[in-house]
Design an enzyme around this catalytic site. Sequence first.
Site, short mmCIF file in Angstrom:
data_model
loop_
_atom_site.label_atom_id
_atom_site.label_comp_id
_atom_site.label_asym_id
_atom_site.label_seq_id
_atom_site.Cartn_x
_atom_site.Cartn_y
_atom_site.Cartn_z
N CYS A 185 91.68 -115.55 23.18
CA CYS A 185 91.38 -114.18 23.80
C CYS A 185 92.48 -113.35 24.02
O CYS A 185 92.51 -112.03 24.06
CB CYS A 185 91.04 -114.31 25.18
SG CYS A 185 89.33 -115.34 25.49
N HIS B 138 91.85 -107.76 29.46
CA HIS B 138 90.68 -108.71 28.98
C HIS B 138 89.57 -108.72 29.85
O HIS B 138 89.77 -108.84 31.07
CB HIS B 138 91.27 -110.11 28.54
CG HIS B 138 90.23 -111.17 28.13
ND1 HIS B 138 89.40 -110.92 27.22
CD2 HIS B 138 90.33 -112.38 28.44
CE1 HIS B 138 88.92 -111.85 27.04
NE2 HIS B 138 89.11 -112.82 27.72
N ASN C 186 82.29 -111.70 28.19
CA ASN C 186 83.54 -111.95 27.49
C ASN C 186 83.40 -111.93 25.93
O ASN C 186 82.76 -113.04 25.32
CB ASN C 186 84.08 -113.33 28.21
CG ASN C 186 85.45 -113.69 27.68
OD1 ASN C 186 85.90 -113.14 26.73
ND2 ASN C 186 86.11 -114.43 28.26
#
Length: 377
Positions: free
Chosen positions: A120, A257, A287
């Site tokens: 990520c 994020h 996500n």
Amino acid sequence: MLNSVAPGRYAHVVGWGSAVPERVLTNAEIESFVETNDAWIRERTGICERRIASPDDDTVSLGTRAARRALACADILPNQVDLIITATSTPARFFPATANLIQDRLGATRAGAFDLLAACTGFIYGLGLAAAQIRTGAINTAVVIGTETLSRIVDWQDRNTCILFGDGAGAFVLTASEVPGGVLDVVLHSDGSGGDLLTCHTGMRSFWLEEEASRDAIHMSGREVFRFASRVMVTATEEVLERCGLEPEDVSLVVPHQANIRIIEAAARGLKLPMEQFAVNIERYGNTSTASIPLAFEEAMQAERVHSNDYVVLVGFGAGLTWGAAVIQWAARPTRAIQLRAILQESWYILARVRSLFLRFLRFIGALIFRKSDTER
Ligand code: UT7
């Protein structure tokens, strides 16, 4: 990371774009196949729904759409691009890289292209590499893409993970400029000792084993990742700001994020910043790993939350373990009438497709000729 740079040369973000699949998967739908409920997911993660790629889409098609939008926004044709970096944890194939296939679809014939995997945090890694290449004078223009189809590596029976992830893509275009500002600095970190906390094996099997390798899915120690994330979101932001001689209160917008709203809230508390200064869209996309920061950034731009000379922080964490942060000093760009350029760009992509098919055809004919001459020998 950006200490040794050519004087008077800066790397500015001049285009941004995203692409998400149309299909929405709500919490209520997930309730129907795994033991969970909408209230728990909203309260513990902030997620209400996510997007799931159709069978026709993959990281290449989503990434290409995001890159096209970013190039249109930048008013730049693909033949001006020197480098394409695609950050992804879900490449359509081991090789060729997703970036190579996107480069072909864009018709970015002058560009080098490669994938990077930093989970990520991948988009921050890509941004750092692209900005460094530009600031040293090695290249002028780069496209950085984050693109994911995480729905394909999720175990849909595992309630610890399947509620979290979604599919999508986002992209930035960066160019060299003499105008001070742009990507000021980037910090990147890794701690492989935490690699098992969030992992997905490749499914490769040894030549020496008889059993078939099973396709793997995401495994995660949620609580430990949560603790790590809440800590490094703060430390990475503080570190990159300190390197730029800035304080948290100098920052106009933090684009974090999007993994869990509680992690973002913990970062806001740690940095003593109000939540209003954070770009948040986790409720609609979940996500999306490498795509989450550019997706949230694009929404912030649409909402006109970024102004000339603002300091913007991008900060992320993920499997690896990896984490990192970037500071951008925003510079206003004059908006041009790009109607004509948009038509030119559409024609460019059609020509790129024709060119790609033509090259494949030539390779096919070449192979036939070689086969014929081999049999005649
Ligand atoms: O990009 C990086 C990717 N990963 C992350 O950022 C994940 C970071 N971690 C998290 O976001 C959170 O740890 C989770 C959302 C994964 C879990 O939330 P939590 O508040 O840490 O829950 P927990 O794991 O401590 O579990 C609490 C309870 C457990 O039940 P018991 O043992 O207390 O009876 C779980 O079994 O919640 C249960 N639970 C669920 N209940 C309903 C776990 N998942 C679910 C679920 N629905 N989906």
